[in-house]
Motif scaffolding. Structure first.
Motif, short mmCIF file in Angstrom:
data_model
loop_
_atom_site.label_atom_id
_atom_site.label_comp_id
_atom_site.label_asym_id
_atom_site.label_seq_id
_atom_site.Cartn_x
_atom_site.Cartn_y
_atom_site.Cartn_z
N ALA A 199 10.98 -43.78 -5.96
CA ALA A 199 12.11 -44.53 -5.40
C ALA A 199 13.13 -43.59 -4.77
O ALA A 199 13.74 -43.91 -3.74
N SER B 105 21.52 -39.00 -7.82
CA SER B 105 20.85 -39.79 -8.85
C SER B 105 21.03 -39.25 -10.27
O SER B 105 20.49 -39.82 -11.22
N HIS C 188 18.66 -48.86 -7.43
CA HIS C 188 19.18 -49.46 -6.19
C HIS C 188 20.44 -48.76 -5.71
O HIS C 188 20.79 -48.85 -4.53
N SER C 189 21.14 -48.07 -6.62
CA SER C 189 22.39 -47.40 -6.26
C SER C 189 22.18 -45.95 -5.82
O SER C 189 23.15 -45.27 -5.46
N GLN D 99 14.68 -47.70 -13.32
CA GLN D 99 14.31 -48.64 -12.25
C GLN D 99 15.37 -49.72 -12.07
O GLN D 99 15.52 -50.26 -10.97
N ARG D 100 16.10 -50.04 -13.10
CA ARG D 100 17.16 -51.03 -12.98
C ARG D 100 18.42 -50.46 -12.33
O ARG D 100 19.32 -51.22 -11.94
N ALA E 63 14.41 -43.53 -0.87
CA ALA E 63 15.82 -43.55 -0.46
C ALA E 63 16.13 -42.41 0.50
O ALA E 63 16.96 -42.55 1.41
N GLN F 101 22.65 -41.77 -12.77
CA GLN F 101 21.73 -42.87 -13.08
C GLN F 101 20.73 -42.43 -14.13
O GLN F 101 20.39 -43.19 -15.05
#
Length: 227
Positions: A123, A20, A88-89, A84-85, A127, A23
């Protein structure tokens, strides 16, 4: 005869157990762009691992710009919204889930201590398949100072009821290693966050591995054993 590892493991989260870091870099760049602050991605990456407040002060010091409380809070919120956008990855790093499972199966205490607040760490934990209500998780919200101060790791060891001197701090950044040294824990570095081996070793890492899978493969090199 059953042999057990006697140490406790205190893990960083971003770049250590979940993939992460970049990101977060992109989310910080979006937040800074929103405030009209142009900074190269590499400069942002070098500060990932600090708390958000310290991150902004350290980063903007490099461009000789003052950061007041209002701006620091705006940047924190903008970063969280941008992250937060992108979340998902985010996926677990190779071997991360297996490493935690192995430690649990061998009754080796472990905790996660992250400079992120729960608004972004939640999040990542999801995951990873870690439930913060049942696992030992310490976030920035729960301590006075974040890395490179050692508060996160000291609190994690306290919750595990293990002396910090008998704990192994596993992290991907120099800030993790500096925090480990400041509380007399053993620092183990991972390359999965983008820092190099020499950087991690100079910051105090006793051993450096590629990722959680590599650490799992060499677990006996870093953990003392007791019968």
């Amino acid at each position: 005869m059953e042999i057990s590892l006697s140490n406790a493991f205190l893990f960083d989260l971003d770049g250590t157990l979940v993939d992460s870091v970049y990101q977060h870099v992109l989310a910080w760049r979006e937040a800074l762009d929103h405030e009209g602050i142009a900074l190269s991605v590499w400069r942002i990456h070098r500060k990932i691992g600090m708390s958000g407040g310290l991150f902004t002060h350290q980063l903007l010091r490099e461009i000789d710009k003052d950061v007041g409380p209002d701006m620091a809070e705006r940047l924190r919120v903008l970063h969280a919204e941008a992250y937060q956008r992108l979340v998902h990855s985010v996926v677990p790093l190779p071997g991360a889930s297996e490493l935690l499972k192995t430690l649990s199966e061998q009754n080796i205490p472990w905790a996660i201590a992250t400079s992120g607040r729960m608004e972004t760490a939640g999040a990542n934990l999801k995951a990873l398949g870690v439930e913060p209500d049942t696992a030992t998780v310490v976030t920035r919200d729960q301590v006075r100072h974040a890395k490179p101060d050692p508060d996160l790791f000291v609190e994690a060891a306290r919750r595990l009821d293990v002396p910090i001197e008998r704990s192994i701090v596993v992290g991907d950044s120099i800030w993790d290693m500096l925090a480990a040294a400041r509380c007399r824990a053993l620092g183990v570095g991972l390359l999965s966050g983008g820092y190099g081996q020499n950087e991690l070793e100079r910051a105090g890492a006793l051993r450096v591995y590629e990722d959680p899978a590599d650490l799992l493969h060499h677990l006996d090199e870093v953990a003392s054993r007791s019968t």
